[in-house]
Design an enzyme around this catalytic site. Structure first.
Site, mmCIF file in Angstrom:
data_model
loop_
_atom_site.group_PDB
_atom_site.id
_atom_site.type_symbol
_atom_site.label_atom_id
_atom_site.label_comp_id
_atom_site.label_asym_id
_atom_site.label_seq_id
_atom_site.Cartn_x
_atom_site.Cartn_y
_atom_site.Cartn_z
ATOM 1 N N ASP A 53 0.881 -1.163 0.000
ATOM 2 C CA ASP A 53 0.000 0.000 0.000
ATOM 3 C C ASP A 53 0.923 1.219 0.000
ATOM 4 O OD1 ASP A 53 -2.244 1.779 0.728
ATOM 5 O OD2 ASP A 53 -1.282 1.779 2.694
ATOM 6 N N ASP B 194 -0.187 5.121 0.835
ATOM 7 C CA ASP B 194 -0.425 6.141 1.871
ATOM 8 C C ASP B 194 -0.534 5.528 3.261
ATOM 9 O OD1 ASP B 194 -2.246 7.602 -0.677
ATOM 10 O OD2 ASP B 194 -0.584 8.621 0.300
ATOM 11 N N GLY C 140 -9.816 9.970 -2.439
ATOM 12 C CA GLY C 140 -10.042 11.372 -2.100
ATOM 13 C C GLY C 140 -11.370 11.908 -2.611
ATOM 14 N N HIS D 68 -10.360 18.201 -6.562
ATOM 15 C CA HIS D 68 -9.426 17.072 -6.446
ATOM 16 C C HIS D 68 -8.200 17.271 -7.329
ATOM 17 C CE1 HIS D 68 -8.031 12.806 -6.398
ATOM 18 N NE2 HIS D 68 -8.249 13.055 -5.119
ATOM 19 N N THR E 206 -2.722 0.462 -4.335
ATOM 20 C CA THR E 206 -3.137 1.645 -3.603
ATOM 21 C C THR E 206 -4.441 2.210 -4.151
ATOM 22 O OG1 THR E 206 -2.529 3.946 -3.066
ATOM 23 C CG2 THR E 206 -1.707 3.079 -5.149
#
Ligand code: XBP
Ligand code: MG
Length: 244
Positions: A11, A13, A54, A85, A125
């Site tokens: 992953d 973040d 996000g 974004h 991710t």
């Protein structure tokens, strides 16, 4: 037949780097620059991080607060969130390119040990490809893709964690069974996604995820400092024994 450990799937973040405080700052700067009167504090963001992605996170927040803020509906709001974004991603990318974001302790050493041991490395991710490239280019240079031949992200897997899509894609690209791989994650969403795809999972939480439920993980560690392939092989063997 015992399946040898053949690949590590990371992953991004919270796992490769403790990035979410920079994502949070980038979101707030984008809200301001796009005229949204939103401002997320760390406790709000910790709660919202239970939503991967996000854009999905902003949409969920808008659904929470709508009626109290901008009253544009439907496509107009979605267009606005897309613009926000894009602005956020540009700000975050600049932060990473500026050297603000470092890999977490032990990550580089484990990646180097894995490569010496002949293990394949992959990324799985829910973040945007721009963010992955910025972080890994900073850490490995312009040839970073030579270290990570398989990269699955928000552009390849629209179904976000805890859905297993991104890990299933990584296994398909690696041409390996889940039993041959260990995933590294920081969140319960990531754990559930990797477990659903059949991988063993090592968790290194951050302050944004330390409160979450990591039941089912192979190990929950403060970070990867001092972790080497030899440790992973032992944990992999334990997992095989339990499954036998
Ligand atoms: C964490 C996420 C991402 C980031 C923000 O991804 O859920 O949404 O918080 O990045 P990971 P985007 O799976 O690496 O933990 O704004 O590009 O989604
Ligand atoms: Mg994560």
């Amino acid at each position: 037949m015992k399946q040898a450990l053949s690949a590590l799937v990371f992953d991004v973040d919270g796992t490769l780097a403790d990035t979410e405080r920079f994502h949070l700052q980038a979101f707030n700067e984008a809200f301001a620059s796009e005229g949204l009167d939103w401002r997320w504090d760390p406790s709000t963001y910790t709660r919202l991080l239970e939503i991967s992605g996000g854009k999905e996170r902003m949409l969920a927040y808008w659904n929470e607060v709508r009626g109290e803020t901008v009253d544009i509906e439907g496509n107009a709001m979605r267009d606005l969130l897309d613009r926000v974004h894009l602005a956020k991603t540009a700000t975050y990318e600049a932060m990473v390119n500026g050297g603000l974001v470092q890999l977490r302790p032990g990550v580089m050493q484990l990646l180097e040990d894995a490569q010496r041991s002949g293990l394949a490395l992959a990324i799985a991710t829910t973040t945007s490809p721009v963010n992955v490239a910025a972080l890994l280019r900073r850490a490995f240079g312009t040839q970073w893709r030579l270290h990570f031949p398989v990269v699955c992200d928000a552009s390849t897997a629209p179904r976000k964690k805890p859905h297993p899509q991104v890990y299933l894609q990584a296994l398909q690209s690696l041409r390996l069974p889940a039993e041959a791989c260990i995933a590294f994650e920081d969140s319960a969403n990531g754990l559930r996604s990797a477990l659903a795809a059949g991988l063993g999972v090592v968790i290194t939480p951050t302050r944004f995820t330390a409160h979450q439920d990591f039941n089912g993980a192979l190990r929950v560690l403060y970070d990867l400092a001092g972790v080497r392939v030899a440790d992973l092989l032992a944990w992999h063997e334990e997992r095989l024994q339990r499954a036998a």
